[in-house]
Design a protein around this motif. Sequence first.
Motif, PDB file in Angstrom:
ATOM      1  N   PRO B 130       8.467   6.055  12.052  1.00  0.00           N
ATOM      2  CA  PRO B 130       7.490   6.393  11.009  1.00  0.00           C
ATOM      3  C   PRO B 130       8.034   7.280   9.899  1.00  0.00           C
ATOM      4  O   PRO B 130       7.438   7.342   8.837  1.00  0.00           O
ATOM      5  CB  PRO B 130       6.376   7.110  11.768  1.00  0.00           C
ATOM      6  N   VAL B 131       9.140   7.971  10.114  1.00  0.00           N
ATOM      7  CA  VAL B 131       9.574   8.948   9.117  1.00  0.00           C
ATOM      8  C   VAL B 131      10.484   8.371   8.043  1.00  0.00           C
ATOM      9  O   VAL B 131      10.748   9.026   7.045  1.00  0.00           O
ATOM     10  CB  VAL B 131      10.267  10.155   9.777  1.00  0.00           C
ATOM     11  N   CYS B 132      10.958   7.158   8.215  1.00  0.00           N
ATOM     12  CA  CYS B 132      11.865   6.589   7.213  1.00  0.00           C
ATOM     13  C   CYS B 132      11.082   6.258   5.944  1.00  0.00           C
ATOM     14  O   CYS B 132      10.101   5.528   5.993  1.00  0.00           O
ATOM     15  CB  CYS B 132      12.514   5.324   7.742  1.00  0.00           C
ATOM     16  N   PRO B 133      11.485   6.810   4.793  1.00  0.00           N
ATOM     17  CA  PRO B 133      10.691   6.573   3.581  1.00  0.00           C
ATOM     18  C   PRO B 133      10.731   5.128   3.100  1.00  0.00           C
ATOM     19  O   PRO B 133       9.828   4.696   2.396  1.00  0.00           O
ATOM     20  CB  PRO B 133      11.334   7.500   2.547  1.00  0.00           C
ATOM     21  N   VAL B 134      11.776   4.378   3.451  1.00  0.00           N
ATOM     22  CA  VAL B 134      11.884   3.019   2.937  1.00  0.00           C
ATOM     23  C   VAL B 134      11.703   1.974   4.036  1.00  0.00           C
ATOM     24  O   VAL B 134      11.977   0.802   3.824  1.00  0.00           O
ATOM     25  CB  VAL B 134      13.239   2.807   2.235  1.00  0.00           C
ATOM     26  N   ASN B 150      21.028  -2.540   4.978  1.00  0.00           N
ATOM     27  CA  ASN B 150      20.940  -2.763   3.540  1.00  0.00           C
ATOM     28  C   ASN B 150      19.793  -2.001   2.906  1.00  0.00           C
ATOM     29  O   ASN B 150      19.808  -1.729   1.716  1.00  0.00           O
ATOM     30  CB  ASN B 150      20.745  -4.255   3.249  1.00  0.00           C
ATOM     31  N   ARG B 151      18.785  -1.677   3.695  1.00  0.00           N
ATOM     32  CA  ARG B 151      17.612  -1.017   3.148  1.00  0.00           C
ATOM     33  C   ARG B 151      17.763   0.507   3.189  1.00  0.00           C
ATOM     34  O   ARG B 151      17.051   1.223   2.495  1.00  0.00           O
ATOM     35  CB  ARG B 151      16.384  -1.458   3.964  1.00  0.00           C
ATOM     36  N   CYS B 152      18.663   0.991   4.011  1.00  0.00           N
ATOM     37  CA  CYS B 152      18.778   2.433   4.243  1.00  0.00           C
ATOM     38  C   CYS B 152      19.227   3.154   2.965  1.00  0.00           C
ATOM     39  O   CYS B 152      20.152   2.723   2.290  1.00  0.00           O
ATOM     40  CB  CYS B 152      19.793   2.676   5.349  1.00  0.00           C
ATOM     41  N   VAL B 153      18.539   4.244   2.612  1.00  0.00           N
ATOM     42  CA  VAL B 153      18.982   5.048   1.474  1.00  0.00           C
ATOM     43  C   VAL B 153      19.652   6.337   1.927  1.00  0.00           C
ATOM     44  O   VAL B 153      20.138   7.099   1.110  1.00  0.00           O
ATOM     45  CB  VAL B 153      17.825   5.395   0.509  1.00  0.00           C
ATOM     46  N   GLY B 154      19.654   6.593   3.218  1.00  0.00           N
ATOM     47  CA  GLY B 154      20.389   7.753   3.728  1.00  0.00           C
ATOM     48  C   GLY B 154      19.667   9.074   3.602  1.00  0.00           C
ATOM     49  O   GLY B 154      20.290  10.093   3.325  1.00  0.00           O
ATOM     50  N   SER B 155      18.352   9.099   3.823  1.00  0.00           N
ATOM     51  CA  SER B 155      17.648  10.381   3.795  1.00  0.00           C
ATOM     52  C   SER B 155      17.869  11.157   5.091  1.00  0.00           C
ATOM     53  O   SER B 155      17.621  12.346   5.147  1.00  0.00           O
ATOM     54  CB  SER B 155      16.151  10.173   3.573  1.00  0.00           C
ATOM     55  N   HIS B 180      46.349  -3.401   6.550  1.00  0.00           N
ATOM     56  CA  HIS B 180      46.080  -4.836   6.438  1.00  0.00           C
ATOM     57  C   HIS B 180      45.764  -5.611   7.721  1.00  0.00           C
ATOM     58  O   HIS B 180      44.657  -6.117   7.832  1.00  0.00           O
ATOM     59  CB  HIS B 180      47.178  -5.553   5.666  1.00  0.00           C
ATOM     60  N   PRO B 181      46.603  -5.669   8.687  1.00  0.00           N
ATOM     61  CA  PRO B 181      46.209  -6.643   9.722  1.00  0.00           C
ATOM     62  C   PRO B 181      45.026  -6.173  10.564  1.00  0.00           C
ATOM     63  O   PRO B 181      44.419  -6.976  11.273  1.00  0.00           O
ATOM     64  CB  PRO B 181      47.469  -6.783  10.582  1.00  0.00           C
ATOM     65  N   LEU B 182      44.675  -4.878  10.443  1.00  0.00           N
ATOM     66  CA  LEU B 182      43.655  -4.351  11.355  1.00  0.00           C
ATOM     67  C   LEU B 182      42.261  -4.900  11.088  1.00  0.00           C
ATOM     68  O   LEU B 182      41.415  -4.862  11.972  1.00  0.00           O
ATOM     69  CB  LEU B 182      43.635  -2.814  11.287  1.00  0.00           C
ATOM     70  N   GLU B 183      42.013  -5.399   9.871  1.00  0.00           N
ATOM     71  CA  GLU B 183      40.668  -5.926   9.640  1.00  0.00           C
ATOM     72  C   GLU B 183      40.441  -7.176  10.481  1.00  0.00           C
ATOM     73  O   GLU B 183      39.303  -7.588  10.704  1.00  0.00           O
ATOM     74  CB  GLU B 183      40.420  -6.198   8.156  1.00  0.00           C
ATOM     75  N   MET B 184      41.555  -7.780  10.989  1.00  0.00           N
ATOM     76  CA  MET B 184      41.411  -8.973  11.807  1.00  0.00           C
ATOM     77  C   MET B 184      40.784  -8.657  13.161  1.00  0.00           C
ATOM     78  O   MET B 184      40.300  -9.550  13.848  1.00  0.00           O
ATOM     79  CB  MET B 184      42.784  -9.616  12.045  1.00  0.00           C
ATOM     80  N   GLN B 185      40.814  -7.364  13.561  1.00  0.00           N
ATOM     81  CA  GLN B 185      40.254  -7.038  14.877  1.00  0.00           C
ATOM     82  C   GLN B 185      38.738  -6.852  14.825  1.00  0.00           C
ATOM     83  O   GLN B 185      38.103  -6.695  15.854  1.00  0.00           O
ATOM     84  CB  GLN B 185      40.895  -5.765  15.407  1.00  0.00           C
ATOM     85  N   LEU B 186      38.170  -6.869  13.635  1.00  0.00           N
ATOM     86  CA  LEU B 186      36.731  -6.627  13.531  1.00  0.00           C
ATOM     87  C   LEU B 186      35.942  -7.806  14.082  1.00  0.00           C
ATOM     88  O   LEU B 186      36.373  -8.952  13.986  1.00  0.00           O
ATOM     89  CB  LEU B 186      36.346  -6.378  12.073  1.00  0.00           C
ATOM     90  N   ASN B 187      34.796  -7.489  14.632  1.00  0.00           N
ATOM     91  CA  ASN B 187      33.911  -8.526  15.167  1.00  0.00           C
ATOM     92  C   ASN B 187      33.209  -9.213  14.004  1.00  0.00           C
ATOM     93  O   ASN B 187      32.499  -8.557  13.242  1.00  0.00           O
ATOM     94  CB  ASN B 187      32.892  -7.857  16.089  1.00  0.00           C
ATOM     95  N   PRO B 188      33.405 -10.515  13.822  1.00  0.00           N
ATOM     96  CA  PRO B 188      32.793 -11.199  12.677  1.00  0.00           C
ATOM     97  C   PRO B 188      31.288 -11.390  12.825  1.00  0.00           C
ATOM     98  O   PRO B 188      30.624 -11.795  11.871  1.00  0.00           O
ATOM     99  CB  PRO B 188      33.528 -12.543  12.647  1.00  0.00           C
ATOM    100  N   ASP B 189      30.739 -11.128  14.012  1.00  0.00           N
ATOM    101  CA  ASP B 189      29.315 -11.371  14.223  1.00  0.00           C
ATOM    102  C   ASP B 189      28.426 -10.301  13.609  1.00  0.00           C
ATOM    103  O   ASP B 189      27.205 -10.444  13.598  1.00  0.00           O
ATOM    104  CB  ASP B 189      29.011 -11.453  15.726  1.00  0.00           C
ATOM    105  N   LEU B 190      29.003  -9.192  13.180  1.00  0.00           N
ATOM    106  CA  LEU B 190      28.165  -8.191  12.541  1.00  0.00           C
ATOM    107  C   LEU B 190      28.966  -7.479  11.470  1.00  0.00           C
ATOM    108  O   LEU B 190      30.181  -7.624  11.384  1.00  0.00           O
ATOM    109  CB  LEU B 190      27.565  -7.210  13.553  1.00  0.00           C
ATOM    110  N   SER B 191      28.258  -6.713  10.666  1.00  0.00           N
ATOM    111  CA  SER B 191      28.860  -6.133   9.474  1.00  0.00           C
ATOM    112  C   SER B 191      29.609  -4.852   9.822  1.00  0.00           C
ATOM    113  O   SER B 191      29.481  -4.311  10.906  1.00  0.00           O
ATOM    114  CB  SER B 191      27.749  -5.813   8.468  1.00  0.00           C
ATOM    115  N   VAL B 192      30.376  -4.364   8.832  1.00  0.00           N
ATOM    116  CA  VAL B 192      30.819  -2.971   8.878  1.00  0.00           C
ATOM    117  C   VAL B 192      29.925  -2.215   7.910  1.00  0.00           C
ATOM    118  O   VAL B 192      29.438  -2.774   6.934  1.00  0.00           O
ATOM    119  CB  VAL B 192      32.305  -2.808   8.490  1.00  0.00           C
ATOM    120  N   ARG B 193      29.691  -0.942   8.202  1.00  0.00           N
ATOM    121  CA  ARG B 193      28.721  -0.182   7.417  1.00  0.00           C
ATOM    122  C   ARG B 193      29.416   0.712   6.404  1.00  0.00           C
ATOM    123  O   ARG B 193      30.426   1.335   6.705  1.00  0.00           O
ATOM    124  CB  ARG B 193      27.841   0.645   8.353  1.00  0.00           C
TER     125      ARG B 193
END
Lengths: 463, 302
Positions: B130-134, B150-155, B180-193
């Motif tokens: 309930p406390v998130c303004p957005v 994507n909606r978070c404004v960081g309050s 460089h090669p380390l981005e290949m270890q990221l899980n493609p199923d979700l984003s990086v923030r």
Amino acid sequence: MDKMKDIEWAKINKDVLGSLESPRMIFWVVLAVCSLLVAAGVAAEAYQYNEGLGVALMNRPHFWQLYISNFIFWIGMSHSGTLLSAVLLLTNADWRKPIYRFAEAMTLFSILTAAFFPVIHLGRVWNLYWVMPYPNERTIWPNFRSPLLWDASAIFTYATSSALFLYIGMIPDLAICRDNAKGWRKKLYSMLSLGWMGRAREWLAFRKTYVLMGCFLVPLAVSVHSIVASDFAMSIMPDWHITSFPPYFVAGALYSGCAAIITLFVMLRYIFKFEEYMTVDIMDKIAKLTFAIAMVWNFLNFSEYASIWYSNDMYEKEVLIQKLIGPYWPVVWGMLLCSTVAPFAMAFEKFRQNMWAMFVLSIIIQLGMWLERFQIVSPPLASNHEPWTWAVVWPGTVQMTITAASFGWFTMLFLIFCKVFPSVSMYEVKELVFHHRRVSARSEIEDLDKEKEEALRAQEGVA
Amino acid sequence: MALKRMLENWSDFRKDDYYDDTPYMWGMAIDLNNCIGCGACVTACYAENNLPVVGKEHYSRGHAMHWMRIERYWDDPDGNTDVDIAGKPDIPFDGHHDNSNDPDAVTFPERGAHYIPMMCQQCNHAPCEPVCPVAATYHSPDGLNTQVYNRCVGSRYCGNNCPYKVRYFNFFNFWEDLPHPLEMQLNPDLSVRDKGVMEKCTFCVQRQRAAKDAAEDAGHPDYVEDGAVQTACQQGCPTQAIAFGNLRDPNSEVSKLWREHQVKLNHYEQEKDEDIRGYRVLEDLNIEPSVMYMDRVRDTEA
């Protein structure tokens, strides 16, 4: 005690308009220092914007810190201007007249300062407008249950209303300025005074509007700080989730604001040589008011402590204990010393009527209230529900720079205001003098009547 | 007419569990008897959910991004359970302070540590929502407490209001300098923030998504078999301390554990027998967390 003297009306105009002219060297020095502070603050904010909020040394669990404290502090300061103007206007307190203009200006500028802090504080400032309920093609609304949204609405409403209140109250004075000014000032004042001619009809409309705005502003001011209090009271954090927070915040706001009025009162009195308008008598009355509010604030503070202590809620009790003997003890005891013990000096008339003593005391009270805002935000986060995350964090350079910049920004705006607009209300001071004159005239007549009656009685007795 | 419709459906708004007709409500059960504090769940979580490794300096400032963490507690020999931060300023809370060279620092006993894996408890009365303004954090029909990056404004109000302090804020852009090669270890199923965004445990929502898609392909869209979704921490746990599943499915392992330990979502409805190990952390705040812990059996005589 020097009462307001019978001052010539032309002299009032001359004195106040004189304060608008040719600033002295000290003015430019102070203005330069303030601008430097603001520049430093802008640099700190730019750095934080580029790097991320981590440079402010906030962390988990200290998601909020000095930015929020400062926000409460500045919003609080804005409240007393409204109090002095609106409440004292509605209660017909005459002594507000020479001082309310700068108090209202203080209201407006402190709210403009406060409005920066929630923005600086956001993680993604560039998406700030998402907090407002603006129409958009995806029909996404903000969360109306969030106190932060209420905050945003409250600040916007309060800033516009207090700006209007300040402006409306200034129109007759702007007309006086217009009649005496030359050059760019003439143009500015002509535009702003809205063709005020001082006709009876204009005064009538003006009075009605002004009182109406006053009636609107009083409940608004109370609600604004209650909403700021809701930021804390609506959470479930121990020592934030407190029912008495809204009145406590409002009392604290009025308290620190009254102290700020005293500070500016003394400064204006000596810088602009307003001794005849800002009299010791008025200072005595503000001091009494401040003392009364200080006692209300203290009552609410200690009743909060008591209700936590006797509630036996273990989380809240822990926070209270940590506040008093934990790592933040200097802040809490500093607050108690500055805001609880120090104001008792105002119980003495000699102290109240000493300008410089009051000046020092008002600074001490403000320091105490600033510490109070810090101890509302930080210690409960430091000892929250989850002991494993307990950590003590002090604000770092970035936060302190931006805090200093906020003081510079406020002072800068205020200084510019004092040189562009009359900081003492000319027409209301004239009214005040007129009333005094009428009262003294009436008492003279009454005295004569009495003498006459006595003489008549004496004659009758003889007869 | 909107008002009329609102008044007619008033009872819907007042419903305690808004989504009680949906087929899923994800929950967890963690047996602390089995937990050895090895941290495999933490590592698995880092690998699965693209969590940034922030390094010693940031970690000591409290900027760590571990969605799952192992908390250590010691029972006080005097039976005093109060943790005193005033008297022991050198306690390395959360590892914020490096006091390895400080002779006066408080040392911890060699043995007797209790571990508790702590992650987002996916509260059903979540204080963060309930406390998130957005409205960036909201309750999903699956009983998840979701965070829309994507909606978070960081309050950061949600982080303050979380009693477990399991919300993690991107105080910096930790991905900026990934070689460089380390981005290949990221899980493609979700984003990086990116910086300025709040994040937290999702109960591996990307795996739930995949399992639901598979179930739909198999012809039973409203039913995911128990065990078809495994969270990364559960999969990584060498002692199988973590059980995860659908609480709406009466035959799932996690439902059985909840029943066995007499834990109910609403803690006012719970009537527990004595010597029951099941509990939920801070459930007396009435926030209805979805993670049940089974208390460790202590040998107090030894």
